[in-house]
Design a protein around this motif. Structure first.
Motif, PDB file in Angstrom:
ATOM      1  N   GLN A  60     -13.760 -17.481  43.954  1.00 45.83           N
ATOM      2  CA  GLN A  60     -13.491 -16.767  42.715  1.00 45.83           C
ATOM      3  C   GLN A  60     -12.001 -16.721  42.420  1.00 45.83           C
ATOM      4  O   GLN A  60     -11.572 -16.869  41.270  1.00 45.83           O
ATOM      5  CB  GLN A  60     -14.061 -15.348  42.787  1.00 45.83           C
ATOM      6  N   LYS A  61     -11.197 -16.525  43.476  1.00 47.42           N
ATOM      7  CA  LYS A  61      -9.741 -16.520  43.283  1.00 47.42           C
ATOM      8  C   LYS A  61      -9.253 -17.872  42.763  1.00 47.42           C
ATOM      9  O   LYS A  61      -8.364 -17.941  41.901  1.00 47.42           O
ATOM     10  CB  LYS A  61      -9.043 -16.186  44.594  1.00 47.42           C
ATOM     11  N   ILE A  62      -9.817 -18.938  43.278  1.00 49.99           N
ATOM     12  CA  ILE A  62      -9.414 -20.281  42.840  1.00 49.99           C
ATOM     13  C   ILE A  62      -9.806 -20.497  41.381  1.00 49.99           C
ATOM     14  O   ILE A  62      -9.034 -21.056  40.590  1.00 49.99           O
ATOM     15  CB  ILE A  62     -10.039 -21.350  43.750  1.00 49.99           C
ATOM     16  N   ARG A  63     -11.005 -20.056  41.015  1.00 48.37           N
ATOM     17  CA  ARG A  63     -11.425 -20.166  39.605  1.00 48.37           C
ATOM     18  C   ARG A  63     -10.478 -19.377  38.706  1.00 48.37           C
ATOM     19  O   ARG A  63     -10.059 -19.853  37.643  1.00 48.37           O
ATOM     20  CB  ARG A  63     -12.853 -19.648  39.439  1.00 48.37           C
ATOM     21  N   ASP A  64     -10.166 -18.142  39.123  1.00 52.76           N
ATOM     22  CA  ASP A  64      -9.282 -17.297  38.310  1.00 52.76           C
ATOM     23  C   ASP A  64      -7.903 -17.933  38.178  1.00 52.76           C
ATOM     24  O   ASP A  64      -7.295 -17.900  37.096  1.00 52.76           O
ATOM     25  CB  ASP A  64      -9.144 -15.912  38.959  1.00 52.76           C
ATOM     26  N   LEU A  65      -7.415 -18.514  39.256  1.00 49.25           N
ATOM     27  CA  LEU A  65      -6.098 -19.131  39.231  1.00 49.25           C
ATOM     28  C   LEU A  65      -6.078 -20.344  38.306  1.00 49.25           C
ATOM     29  O   LEU A  65      -5.136 -20.531  37.524  1.00 49.25           O
ATOM     30  CB  LEU A  65      -5.696 -19.536  40.650  1.00 49.25           C
ATOM     31  N   ALA A  66      -7.119 -21.177  38.390  1.00 48.24           N
ATOM     32  CA  ALA A  66      -7.185 -22.357  37.526  1.00 48.24           C
ATOM     33  C   ALA A  66      -7.257 -21.955  36.052  1.00 48.24           C
ATOM     34  O   ALA A  66      -6.628 -22.587  35.195  1.00 48.24           O
ATOM     35  CB  ALA A  66      -8.398 -23.212  37.912  1.00 48.24           C
ATOM     36  N   GLU A  67      -8.011 -20.911  35.752  1.00 47.62           N
ATOM     37  CA  GLU A  67      -8.122 -20.440  34.376  1.00 47.62           C
ATOM     38  C   GLU A  67      -6.802 -19.838  33.899  1.00 47.62           C
ATOM     39  O   GLU A  67      -6.372 -20.072  32.761  1.00 47.62           O
ATOM     40  CB  GLU A  67      -9.240 -19.408  34.263  1.00 47.62           C
ATOM     41  N   LEU A  68      -6.159 -19.076  34.774  1.00 46.78           N
ATOM     42  CA  LEU A  68      -4.875 -18.474  34.437  1.00 46.78           C
ATOM     43  C   LEU A  68      -3.823 -19.544  34.155  1.00 46.78           C
ATOM     44  O   LEU A  68      -2.960 -19.372  33.291  1.00 46.78           O
ATOM     45  CB  LEU A  68      -4.415 -17.570  35.588  1.00 46.78           C
ATOM     46  N   ARG A  69      -3.918 -20.660  34.862  1.00 44.47           N
ATOM     47  CA  ARG A  69      -2.953 -21.751  34.734  1.00 44.47           C
ATOM     48  C   ARG A  69      -3.455 -22.850  33.787  1.00 44.47           C
ATOM     49  O   ARG A  69      -3.015 -23.978  33.881  1.00 44.47           O
ATOM     50  CB  ARG A  69      -2.662 -22.349  36.106  1.00 44.47           C
ATOM     51  N   ARG A  70      -4.360 -22.520  32.911  1.00 40.48           N
ATOM     52  CA  ARG A  70      -4.895 -23.519  31.979  1.00 40.48           C
ATOM     53  C   ARG A  70      -3.741 -24.239  31.279  1.00 40.48           C
ATOM     54  O   ARG A  70      -2.831 -23.611  30.744  1.00 40.48           O
ATOM     55  CB  ARG A  70      -5.788 -22.843  30.944  1.00 40.48           C
ATOM     56  N   GLY A  71      -3.789 -25.562  31.297  1.00 40.89           N
ATOM     57  CA  GLY A  71      -2.703 -26.359  30.759  1.00 40.89           C
ATOM     58  C   GLY A  71      -1.723 -26.821  31.819  1.00 40.89           C
ATOM     59  O   GLY A  71      -0.900 -27.698  31.564  1.00 40.89           O
ATOM     60  N   SER A  72      -1.804 -26.216  33.005  1.00 41.27           N
ATOM     61  CA  SER A  72      -0.983 -26.644  34.143  1.00 41.27           C
ATOM     62  C   SER A  72      -1.847 -27.473  35.077  1.00 41.27           C
ATOM     63  O   SER A  72      -3.071 -27.342  35.103  1.00 41.27           O
ATOM     64  CB  SER A  72      -0.419 -25.434  34.892  1.00 41.27           C
TER      65      SER A  72
END
Length: 261
Positions: A60-72
């Motif tokens: 879940q943390k990895i999903r949240d991080l990927a979403e937070l960094r959308r475009g990165s």
């Protein structure tokens, strides 16, 4: 003509000398920091001191991080006794989402605890990207025997190390009946000797927000270092007066007669 010839020669000399008074923009100006997640995929990640388990919370943390960094650009490597690339650097959170759900320790071909192998895979990804980035270990801990490899990594590269610790000090029982708890002293050794930033898992998204901010600040610091040595050559401005005077040389009477004594 003789005076103009002297002035033109001076202007041409200055142009070739490459005068400068402002810095070039960094190639990273519009960039976002690349990040490679190195997820521990060992049986101890099935411990339930973090509900529903360390592994599920880590996903879940990895999903949240990927979403937070959308475009990165975010990539994913998994490791146990060996390390394997799951997702190359991508700016699409769906790429992470598509693979992370089914990850399980049973998929790993070799048991063990070898974060150094994950470090090698992550370095390969960042080398291809060519931008200073971050390697984030999402793990129950980092063994002290890996510290030497981590030190070598930080000494030779411009990339940052972070650890998101997925364990509690109280710990819990692993599926094989052994106790696993957060070893803060070992993580402190890793931090002291390598400069790795340690973040403890939280119940909210504040932990991944800190990870993302640190990754971007690291890129900005690398950008600043590059800017200090990047200056724009402004000599081309002097080409115009040199070209103008040179064009006048074709007019009648605009010539210099060289005479030898």
């Amino acid at each position: 003509p003789l005076t103009l010839f002297a002035c033109t020669g001076l202007a041409a000399t200055l142009a070739l000398a490459g005068p400068t008074w402002r810095q070039k923009p960094s190639p990273f100006t519009e960039d976002r920091a690349p990040l490679v997640v190195a997820l521990e995929l060992t049986p101890r990640m099935l411990t339930t001191d973090l509900q529903p388990s360390r592994l599920e919370r880590a996903k879940q943390k990895i999903r949240d991080l990927a979403e937070l960094r959308r475009g990165s650009r975010t990539g994913l490597v998994v490791w146990a006794g060996t390390a394997h690339l799951v997702v190359p650097l991508s700016d699409d959170p769906a790429a992470i989402e598509a693979f992370v759900a089914d990850l399980d320790p049973s998929l790993m071909p070799a048991v063990g605890l070898e974060p150094s192998a994950a470090l090698e895979r992550a370095a390969e990804l960042l080398d291809r990207d060519g931008t200073p980035g971050t390697v984030l270990f999402v793990a129950a801990g980092i063994p002290e025997r890996a510290v030497a490899d981590f030190v070598e990594f930080t000494a030779e590269r411009r990339d940052q190390l972070q650890v998101l610790a997925m364990a509690t000090q109280a710990g819990g029982m692993t599926p094989d009946g052994t106790r696993s708890a957060l070893d803060r002293s070992a993580l402190q050794v890793v931090s002291d000797q390598t400069g790795a930033v340690i973040t403890l898992a939280t119940v909210d998204a504040s932990d991944v927000e800190r990870v993302a901010r640190r990754a971007q600040r690291h890129l900005e610091a690398a950008q600043h270092e590059d800017d200090e040595g990047r200056w724009r050559d402004e000599g081309w401005w002097l080409v115009w007066p040199v070209a103008l005077v040179t064009a006048l040389w074709f007019r009648r009477g605009w010539s210099i007669r060289w005479e030898t004594g």
